[in-house]
Design a protein around this motif. Structure first.
Motif, PDB file in Angstrom:
ATOM      1  N   TYR B 236       0.073 -13.249  -4.619  1.00 42.72           N
ATOM      2  CA  TYR B 236       1.207 -12.336  -4.552  1.00 42.72           C
ATOM      3  C   TYR B 236       1.923 -12.392  -3.215  1.00 42.72           C
ATOM      4  O   TYR B 236       3.069 -11.969  -3.106  1.00 42.72           O
ATOM      5  CB  TYR B 236       0.844 -10.905  -4.949  1.00 42.72           C
ATOM      6  CG  TYR B 236      -0.211 -10.188  -4.160  1.00 42.72           C
ATOM      7  CD1 TYR B 236      -1.471 -10.007  -4.691  1.00 42.72           C
ATOM      8  CD2 TYR B 236       0.066  -9.641  -2.921  1.00 42.72           C
ATOM      9  CE1 TYR B 236      -2.447  -9.318  -4.006  1.00 42.72           C
ATOM     10  CE2 TYR B 236      -0.895  -8.939  -2.225  1.00 42.72           C
ATOM     11  CZ  TYR B 236      -2.152  -8.780  -2.776  1.00 42.72           C
ATOM     12  OH  TYR B 236      -3.112  -8.097  -2.097  1.00 42.72           O
ATOM     13  N   THR B 238       2.375 -15.419  -1.708  1.00 44.27           N
ATOM     14  CA  THR B 238       3.251 -16.562  -1.976  1.00 44.27           C
ATOM     15  C   THR B 238       4.417 -16.128  -2.853  1.00 44.27           C
ATOM     16  O   THR B 238       5.558 -16.540  -2.643  1.00 44.27           O
ATOM     17  CB  THR B 238       2.471 -17.676  -2.695  1.00 44.27           C
ATOM     18  OG1 THR B 238       1.173 -17.751  -2.143  1.00 44.27           O
ATOM     19  CG2 THR B 238       3.158 -19.004  -2.537  1.00 44.27           C
ATOM     20  N   ALA B 239       4.119 -15.273  -3.836  1.00 44.86           N
ATOM     21  CA  ALA B 239       5.176 -14.778  -4.720  1.00 44.86           C
ATOM     22  C   ALA B 239       6.228 -14.030  -3.907  1.00 44.86           C
ATOM     23  O   ALA B 239       7.427 -14.202  -4.128  1.00 44.86           O
ATOM     24  CB  ALA B 239       4.588 -13.870  -5.782  1.00 44.86           C
ATOM     25  N   LYS B 241       6.926 -14.512  -0.791  1.00 41.78           N
ATOM     26  CA  LYS B 241       7.670 -15.511  -0.027  1.00 41.78           C
ATOM     27  C   LYS B 241       8.723 -16.140  -0.923  1.00 41.78           C
ATOM     28  O   LYS B 241       9.861 -16.341  -0.508  1.00 41.78           O
ATOM     29  CB  LYS B 241       6.723 -16.601   0.470  1.00 41.78           C
ATOM     30  CG  LYS B 241       6.284 -16.394   1.891  1.00 41.78           C
ATOM     31  CD  LYS B 241       5.454 -17.587   2.345  1.00 41.78           C
ATOM     32  CE  LYS B 241       4.344 -17.129   3.245  1.00 41.78           C
ATOM     33  NZ  LYS B 241       3.256 -18.081   3.369  1.00 41.78           N
ATOM     34  N   ALA B 242       8.311 -16.448  -2.150  1.00 45.75           N
ATOM     35  CA  ALA B 242       9.246 -17.088  -3.080  1.00 45.75           C
ATOM     36  C   ALA B 242      10.403 -16.161  -3.419  1.00 45.75           C
ATOM     37  O   ALA B 242      11.487 -16.600  -3.748  1.00 45.75           O
ATOM     38  CB  ALA B 242       8.518 -17.508  -4.344  1.00 45.75           C
ATOM     39  N   LEU B 243      10.152 -14.838  -3.330  1.00 48.19           N
ATOM     40  CA  LEU B 243      11.234 -13.893  -3.583  1.00 48.19           C
ATOM     41  C   LEU B 243      12.196 -13.832  -2.410  1.00 48.19           C
ATOM     42  O   LEU B 243      13.282 -13.293  -2.517  1.00 48.19           O
ATOM     43  CB  LEU B 243      10.674 -12.491  -3.809  1.00 48.19           C
ATOM     44  CG  LEU B 243      10.062 -12.187  -5.164  1.00 48.19           C
ATOM     45  CD1 LEU B 243       9.505 -10.786  -5.164  1.00 48.19           C
ATOM     46  CD2 LEU B 243      11.097 -12.327  -6.253  1.00 48.19           C
ATOM     47  N   GLY B 244      11.782 -14.366  -1.267  1.00 49.40           N
ATOM     48  CA  GLY B 244      12.642 -14.370  -0.099  1.00 49.40           C
ATOM     49  C   GLY B 244      12.428 -13.203   0.838  1.00 49.40           C
ATOM     50  O   GLY B 244      13.301 -12.878   1.633  1.00 49.40           O
ATOM     51  N   LEU B 245      11.282 -12.547   0.769  1.00 45.29           N
ATOM     52  CA  LEU B 245      11.017 -11.427   1.680  1.00 45.29           C
ATOM     53  C   LEU B 245      10.804 -11.928   3.106  1.00 45.29           C
ATOM     54  O   LEU B 245      10.320 -13.033   3.314  1.00 45.29           O
ATOM     55  CB  LEU B 245       9.765 -10.671   1.222  1.00 45.29           C
ATOM     56  CG  LEU B 245      10.019  -9.397   0.450  1.00 45.29           C
ATOM     57  CD1 LEU B 245      10.568  -9.740  -0.915  1.00 45.29           C
ATOM     58  CD2 LEU B 245       8.745  -8.596   0.320  1.00 45.29           C
ATOM     59  N   SER B 246      11.150 -11.094   4.071  1.00 43.24           N
ATOM     60  CA  SER B 246      10.933 -11.483   5.463  1.00 43.24           C
ATOM     61  C   SER B 246       9.454 -11.348   5.804  1.00 43.24           C
ATOM     62  O   SER B 246       8.718 -10.630   5.147  1.00 43.24           O
ATOM     63  CB  SER B 246      11.765 -10.601   6.386  1.00 43.24           C
ATOM     64  OG  SER B 246      11.340  -9.269   6.265  1.00 43.24           O
ATOM     65  N   ASP B 247       9.050 -12.066   6.873  1.00 45.65           N
ATOM     66  CA  ASP B 247       7.648 -12.051   7.262  1.00 45.65           C
ATOM     67  C   ASP B 247       7.153 -10.644   7.542  1.00 45.65           C
ATOM     68  O   ASP B 247       6.056 -10.259   7.140  1.00 45.65           O
ATOM     69  CB  ASP B 247       7.442 -12.919   8.509  1.00 45.65           C
ATOM     70  CG  ASP B 247       7.514 -14.395   8.169  1.00 45.65           C
ATOM     71  OD1 ASP B 247       7.438 -14.710   6.968  1.00 45.65           O
ATOM     72  OD2 ASP B 247       7.648 -15.213   9.088  1.00 45.65           O
ATOM     73  N   LYS B 249       8.124  -7.827   6.361  1.00 48.39           N
ATOM     74  CA  LYS B 249       7.921  -7.062   5.133  1.00 48.39           C
ATOM     75  C   LYS B 249       6.665  -7.522   4.401  1.00 48.39           C
ATOM     76  O   LYS B 249       5.924  -6.713   3.864  1.00 48.39           O
ATOM     77  CB  LYS B 249       9.129  -7.226   4.214  1.00 48.39           C
ATOM     78  CG  LYS B 249      10.088  -6.075   4.344  1.00 48.39           C
ATOM     79  CD  LYS B 249      11.034  -6.036   3.165  1.00 48.39           C
ATOM     80  CE  LYS B 249      12.045  -4.935   3.378  1.00 48.39           C
ATOM     81  NZ  LYS B 249      13.369  -5.311   2.858  1.00 48.39           N
ATOM     82  N   ARG B 253       3.833  -4.840   3.767  1.00 45.64           N
ATOM     83  CA  ARG B 253       3.695  -4.353   2.404  1.00 45.64           C
ATOM     84  C   ARG B 253       2.571  -5.035   1.641  1.00 45.64           C
ATOM     85  O   ARG B 253       1.904  -4.416   0.828  1.00 45.64           O
ATOM     86  CB  ARG B 253       5.016  -4.538   1.662  1.00 45.64           C
ATOM     87  CG  ARG B 253       5.065  -3.652   0.437  1.00 45.64           C
ATOM     88  CD  ARG B 253       6.363  -3.785  -0.305  1.00 45.64           C
ATOM     89  NE  ARG B 253       7.507  -3.408   0.520  1.00 45.64           N
ATOM     90  CZ  ARG B 253       8.764  -3.749   0.203  1.00 45.64           C
ATOM     91  NH1 ARG B 253       9.003  -4.453  -0.879  1.00 45.64           N
ATOM     92  NH2 ARG B 253       9.758  -3.379   0.965  1.00 45.64           N
ATOM     93  N   HIS B 254       2.363  -6.332   1.905  1.00 42.16           N
ATOM     94  CA  HIS B 254       1.446  -7.054   1.028  1.00 42.16           C
ATOM     95  C   HIS B 254       0.097  -7.376   1.649  1.00 42.16           C
ATOM     96  O   HIS B 254      -0.900  -7.446   0.947  1.00 42.16           O
ATOM     97  CB  HIS B 254       2.103  -8.337   0.534  1.00 42.16           C
ATOM     98  CG  HIS B 254       3.269  -8.091  -0.371  1.00 42.16           C
ATOM     99  ND1 HIS B 254       3.096  -7.689  -1.661  1.00 42.16           N
ATOM    100  CD2 HIS B 254       4.596  -8.168  -0.175  1.00 42.16           C
ATOM    101  CE1 HIS B 254       4.287  -7.535  -2.230  1.00 42.16           C
ATOM    102  NE2 HIS B 254       5.215  -7.803  -1.347  1.00 42.16           N
ATOM    103  N   PRO B 257      -2.199  -3.706   3.810  1.00 41.29           N
ATOM    104  CA  PRO B 257      -3.045  -2.779   3.067  1.00 41.29           C
ATOM    105  C   PRO B 257      -4.462  -3.316   2.810  1.00 41.29           C
ATOM    106  O   PRO B 257      -5.417  -2.550   2.787  1.00 41.29           O
ATOM    107  CB  PRO B 257      -2.293  -2.594   1.745  1.00 41.29           C
ATOM    108  CG  PRO B 257      -0.878  -2.807   2.105  1.00 41.29           C
ATOM    109  CD  PRO B 257      -0.890  -3.882   3.145  1.00 41.29           C
TER     110      PRO B 257
END
Lengths: 534, 343
Positions: B236, B238-239, B241-247, B249, B253-254, B257
């Motif tokens: 998730y 990698t997912a 990253k593939a969505l284009g989220l910034s590092d 975030k 967020r991922h 936690p």
């Protein structure tokens, strides 16, 4: 027929979490006869593994047994002491697990692990045990067995490790072998070899096999009798011929009918080219010495080129380690590569991180493990909406919510469930959520990295149908990465066969399936379709 | 009980924590003690809580009054322990004295014997070698220890988590250089630096906090780094990253936690460690300024005055109670975050 050696009667198993009790197996009756192979078939969560593990009491502490007996050798496995059950484990009943990678201890040599199970149950000298271990490595068909004795597990391939596991399970010549999806994690060609090996050893030693699987192809090949399980109950038990030709239960029929069939929706040959890959290379450096000098490269993908037309599906086929997933990741710039990757008019390898980030909404990916690709701490609507915040930041919360609801309906999810968390959904639904997350960005191009291989057959079928429907509706372009040729056949227009990082054969799907030119392709097709009458 | 909206996972954790009776009771006891000591001024003080004198109220805790206001002779601040002042006030009104009529720095001049004096009705746990009430010093000392420990824990965890997160997430040379820096940094002798520093500046609460923080933030780096090394390979992530989220975030967020479970499990133990640090510095005399209520200093007095066992004993009992409670809470938290634990 033969005498019965294992009788399971009225077995129920539940798991206790705090005050919550989850039923896993309910009132299961099962009989295993000497020398036969009983296949236990069912989808994930049907309780087949739990049933088998109960025989050796290998379930975690939280398992309770509300009813039932498991009779083996005049004893009830559920009530005898820990001491006695240990004598049965590995001695009278051997077990092979699904993951050959993790069921061997990476810190000990193969020989030591083999001998451990000998010493546990028998008093023999070290040299006698050595001899026996060597003999068994030969028997399970390992090349160069003497060498393998002193190898570590990581030096062996998946198939070799599974052979070692089989040797470990059988070295004490048990009466029963429990094989829990022993071939699922292996490549198709290796699968066939392992199944033959198990068959041969059974003929030689005459043990009974309880074979757990979800793959009906294997059942056809190996089983003497088949038991179908669903939701913790036994649905049907029969001989394979009867079961496959005239399934009595609707669920069994569903299982049999859900083999992928048909072909892709026809695509127009004159479509424009959307993705063009030229001389793509992904090399991982091997570094040695203190100064980390690059001495060589692992060539995961070595100089491959292909094109995909808009609205078409390209299948990339190959066994594990052939570089097919690496190719998919490289095209999406999720790992570094050399060569040209052209999407529309952009060469991705010439762009910087921020430009790529802008492009991400045009290209998306679906992963193999549907649960693993969803953050368990986020609700479904958070997961699906995450990309929206990045690429469409101007949306109001209401618009966002609308988008999420629309896309959920598109992929066949109930929008009412959007506040729930991933663990409340099934495998197929997870994959739908992942598809929704990609689809909401309105991509043109999607890489599907084995999107169905961890799903049950009947669910696979549904997901494939969904992917086809979406392709038609949005004119999506897919790269479909898979080792499962049946699935590839039903979805792809063009196919690329990869082996060891290079393309061995490429071309039109129909042509490759009807006239494969390369030996490797021929071998792949033969193993995949061998159960079907030609 | 305030209604807090917990996610399902957190609710289960809370239930698992409650199922561990020892940890649960310890948490309550520790919370209770800490809460009480937060109001030490109202419990142990040499000033009365409220004075009624000549038909008006006075509150010496908030405002300082001169003796002349109560009909005395000096312009100096009133000494409410002075029998003369007590007499003056009682003639024209009354006053409510706190439960323990001594603050941590009040010297009891009316001792029957030489200081340190043994426990008596006025000084429940006796006095120390300067005639100060031990009970009052324990109260204030507990508070300052826990406050110091909490601040140090929070700050060092925040820095440690950030450092670990960056190293683990980016890996490569950032990781290698970060790790080598930490190795060198953590081998610096903190104690000597403190001794040198204390000869340059007069260490107070914030100085001590700063210095111990400088050399103590490394405790969580390893755990968090390991979690990030593992977590950055999750599908998730990698997912995302593939969505284009910034590092940033993705980290917050991922991946973070996942690291929080390990970090929170460690925190009660880090808190215990922080308190030990302060106590030992005080014991050696390089801690809080002279006169501050500190448990370490009380221990040192106990060592110097073996004839007065109440000094050492009371400090020892309080410290061991505090550490036992923290360890029990820590155990409870650890079990609560272990999803395989059956309760």
């Amino acid at each position: 027929m033969n005498e019965t050696i294992l009788t399971i009667q009225n077995l129920s198993v539940s798991f206790k979490m705090g005050t919550r009790i989850t039923k896993a197996v309910e009132k299961v009756d099962l009989v295993l006869k000497k020398g036969e192979t009983l296949a236990l078939v069912g989808e994930s969560g049907s309780g087949k593994t739990v049933t088998a593990m109960s025989i050796l009491r290998l379930l975690p502490q939280s398992a309770i047994y509300p009813s039932g007996t498991i009779e083996f050798g005049q004893k009830n496995c559920l009530t005898i002491s820990d001491e006695e059950i240990r004598k049965i484990r590995g001695n009278k009943v051997g077990i092979i697990f699904q993951q050959p990678m993790t069921s061997l201890n990476p810190l000990h040599r193969i020989g030591k692990q083999l001998k451990e199970s000998i010493f546990l149950h028998q008093h023999t000298s070290n040299s006698a045990a050595d001899e026996r271990a060597l003999l068994w490595l030969k028997r399970v068909g390992l090349k160069n067995p003497l060498n393998k004795l002193s190898s570590f597990p990581h030096q062996l391939s998946g198939g070799e490790r599974q052979r070692v596991m089989i040797a470990m399970a059988l070295i004490n010549e048990p009466d029963i072998l429990i094989a829990d999806e022993p071939t699922t994690a292996l490549d198709v060609t290796v699968q066939a070899q392992i199944l033959d090996l198990i068959r041969d050893l059974q003929d030689e030693m005459g043990m009974a096999i309880l074979f757990i699987t979800h793959d009906l192809t294997i059942v056809r090949r190996i089983a003497d009798r088949v038991t179908v399980m669903k939701d913790g109950r036994i649905v049907e038990t029969d001989l394979p011929e009867t079961l496959f030709n005239a399934p009595a239960h609707t669920y069994t029929r569903l299982l049999i009918d859900s083999e992928p069939k048909g072909g892709p929706d026809p695509a127009n040959e004159e479509d424009a080219i959307l993705v063009k890959v030229e001389h793509l290379k992904v090399w991982f450096p091997i570094q040695k010495g203190i100064l980390r000098k690059t001495v060589n490269h692992v060539k995961a993908v070595d100089d491959i080129s292909f094109t995909i037309k808009k609205g078409h599906t390209l299948g990339i086929v190959g066994e594990s380690g052939s570089g097919k997933s690496t190719t998919g990741f490289a095209i999406l710039k999720l790992n570094n590569s050399q060569g040209e990757i052209i999407l529309g008019d952009n060469n991705l390898n010439d762009m910087d991180k921020n430009q790529i980030r802008q492009l991400r909404k045009r290209m998306q990916i679906i992963f193999q493990d549907p649960f693993g690709s969803l953050n368990p701490r986020m609700s479904v609507s958070q997961i699906i909406g995450e990309g929206l915040n990045v690429h469409y930041p101007g949306l109001t919360p209401d618009q966002e919510e609308n988008e999420i609801i629309t896309v959920m309906e598109k992929v066949g999810l109930d929008p009412e469930t959007r506040q729930r968390y991933p663990n409340e959904f099934s495998g197929g639904q997870h994959q739908r959520i992942a598809i929704a997350r990609a689809l909401i960005l309105k991509p043109e191009f999607m890489v599907l990295d084995e999107p169905t291989s961890s799903l049950d057959r009947s669910v696979q079928f549904q997901v494939l149908e969904l992917l086809k429907k979406l392709q038609k509706e949005f004119r999506l372009t897919y790269i479909f990465i898979s080792h499962d040729l049946k699935v590839v056949k039903s979805l792809c227009h063009d196919i690329v066969v990869m082996k060891d990082g290079v393309i061995v054969e490429a071309g039109d799907s129909d042509k490759i399936f009807s006239h494969p030119e390369h030996d490797y392709t021929r071998q792949l097709i033969a193993t995949a379709f061998q159960d079907q009458p030609s | 009980m305030p209604k807090i909206n917990l996610t399902k996972i957190n609710r289960e954790r809370w239930n698992r924590f409650r199922a561990n009776k020892r940890g649960y009771i310890s948490l309550y006891l520790f919370g209770f003690l800490f809460f009480i000591t937060l109001f030490s001024e109202l419990i142990a003080n040499d000033k009365p809580l409220l004075i009624y004198y000549d038909a008006s109220f006075y509150c010496p805790l908030v405002k300082e009054y001169a003796e002349t206001q109560f009909g005395g002779e000096f312009e100096a601040p009133a000494d409410y322990k002075d029998p003369y002042v007590i007499k003056l006030i009682n003639e024209k009104g009354w006053m409510i004295t706190p439960l323990i009529p001594f603050s941590y720095n009040t010297i009891n001049y009316y001792l029957e014997g030489p200081a340190p004096s043994p426990p008596s009705r006025t000084n429940w746990l006796g006095t120390d070698d300067r005639g100060r009430d031990v009970m009052a010093r324990l109260l204030y000392g507990f508070r300052i220890s826990v406050l110091f420990g909490l601040t140090l824990t929070l700050c060092s965890s925040a820095i440690g988590i950030m450092a670990g997160a960056v190293q683990g997430y980016y890996g490569g040379s950032i990781d290698i250089f970060g790790q080598r820096f930490i190795e060198i940094w953590s081998s610096l002798p903190t104690l000597f630096l403190l001794i040198i520093l204390s000869s340059v500046v007069q260490p107070n609460f914030w100085w001590l906090l700063g210095i111990t923080l400088m050399f103590g933030w490394m405790s969580l780096v390893g755990v968090v780094r390991a979690e990030f090394l593992r977590g950055r390979n999750f599908e998730y992530v990698t997912a995302a990253k593939a969505l284009g989220l910034s590092d940033a975030k993705i980290i917050f967020r991922h991946v973070l936690p996942n690291a929080m479970v390990a970090s929170i499990t460690f925190m009660p133990f880090i808190l215990g460690g922080s308190i030990t640090t302060l106590t030992s510095l005080d014991f050696l005399g390089f801690g809080l300024p002279v006169g501050s209520p500190s448990l370490g200093e009380l221990l040192a007095q106990g060592k110097a005055n073996m004839q007065a066992p109440w000094l050492g004993l009371s400090a020892f009992i309080l410290l061991s109670l505090m550490f036992s409670l923290l360890v029990f809470i820590g155990e409870g938290v650890r079990d609560a975050f272990d999803p395989r634990k059956v309760y």
